[in-house]
Design a protein around this motif. Structure first.
Motif, PDB file in Angstrom:
ATOM      1  N   ARG A 189     -35.100 -23.186   3.819  1.00  0.00           N
ATOM      2  CA  ARG A 189     -34.323 -21.768   3.832  1.00  0.00           C
ATOM      3  C   ARG A 189     -32.742 -22.039   4.350  1.00  0.00           C
ATOM      4  N   THR A 224     -36.000 -12.710  -4.928  1.00  0.00           N
ATOM      5  CA  THR A 224     -35.768 -13.542  -5.777  1.00  0.00           C
ATOM      6  C   THR A 224     -37.117 -13.675  -6.155  1.00  0.00           C
ATOM      7  N   LEU A 232     -33.958 -24.691  -5.595  1.00  0.00           N
ATOM      8  CA  LEU A 232     -34.960 -23.809  -6.144  1.00  0.00           C
ATOM      9  C   LEU A 232     -34.447 -22.813  -7.037  1.00  0.00           C
ATOM     10  N   GLU A 233     -33.146 -22.287  -7.069  1.00  0.00           N
ATOM     11  CA  GLU A 233     -32.631 -21.280  -7.954  1.00  0.00           C
ATOM     12  C   GLU A 233     -32.527 -21.775  -9.585  1.00  0.00           C
ATOM     13  N   LEU A 293     -39.547 -19.312   0.577  1.00  0.00           N
ATOM     14  CA  LEU A 293     -38.459 -20.405   0.798  1.00  0.00           C
ATOM     15  C   LEU A 293     -37.170 -19.874   0.493  1.00  0.00           C
ATOM     16  N   VAL A 294     -37.210 -18.783  -0.492  1.00  0.00           N
ATOM     17  CA  VAL A 294     -35.726 -18.115  -1.061  1.00  0.00           C
ATOM     18  C   VAL A 294     -35.741 -16.532  -0.482  1.00  0.00           C
ATOM     19  N   THR A 334     -32.042 -24.596  -1.495  1.00  0.00           N
ATOM     20  CA  THR A 334     -32.537 -23.054  -2.191  1.00  0.00           C
ATOM     21  C   THR A 334     -31.569 -23.204  -3.497  1.00  0.00           C
TER      22      THR A 334
END
Length: 156
Positions: free
Chosen positions: A71, A123, A80-81, A118-119, A77
């Motif tokens: 995080r 999202t 993840l995106e 996590l995001v 992150t």
């Protein structure tokens, strides 16, 4: 926080670690749609959760330290995106998941849950909305149970 303290999932998402098969996140994100469809052990690394995977029980599980590290690290992150964008592209390109039941429905649930954890909720809800739009455009073929799981994962 170091990768050794935070764990392998954090290192993987931060771009400094590899999964249990030696693949980096960048490797997986570069795969073809067919590779993403045919390979079944990457999603637990790209979109980790704090619960054991029924499909891949040997995959690592997020620890509280890893959740915090991911995080707070823009590299993690960011991965993840990128993974979210790649999986959305995959779902836009491949119609076979748009059916009553498909293993991709479980993947979608995992993605939404992981993004939420996590995001952030925004999202997760954006990904959920994009998936629902694909579902609706295809004539709403996905079963009600999967749709409910997706909705619950999105915190709705």
């Amino acid at each position: 926080m170091s990768e050794a303290i935070a764990g392998p999932l954090y290192a993987y998402l931060a771009g400094r670690g590899r999964d249990s098969r030696g693949r980096s996140a960048a490797d997986v994100l570069g795969w073809t749609d067919q590779q993403l469809e045919d390979t079944h052990d990457y999603i637990q690394w790209l979109f980790p959760l704090a619960i054991r995977s029924g499909a891949q029980p040997d995959a690592p599980v997020l620890t509280p330290a890893e959740i915090q590290a991911i995080r707070s690290d823009p590299r993690a992150t960011g991965t993840l995106e990128q993974a979210t964008d790649r999986m959305l592209q995959f779902y836009r390109n491949t119609p076979w998941w748009l059916t009553w039941q498909d293993h991709n429905h479980l993947r979608i649930t995992r993605i939404i849950r992981s993004l939420n954890l996590l995001v952030g909720l925004e999202t997760a809800r954006r990904f959920h909305a994009d998936i629902l739009a694909l579902h609706e455009a295809a004539g709403a073929p996905v079963n009600a149970r999967s749709l409910r799981f997706w909705l619950e994962a999105a915190g709705s």
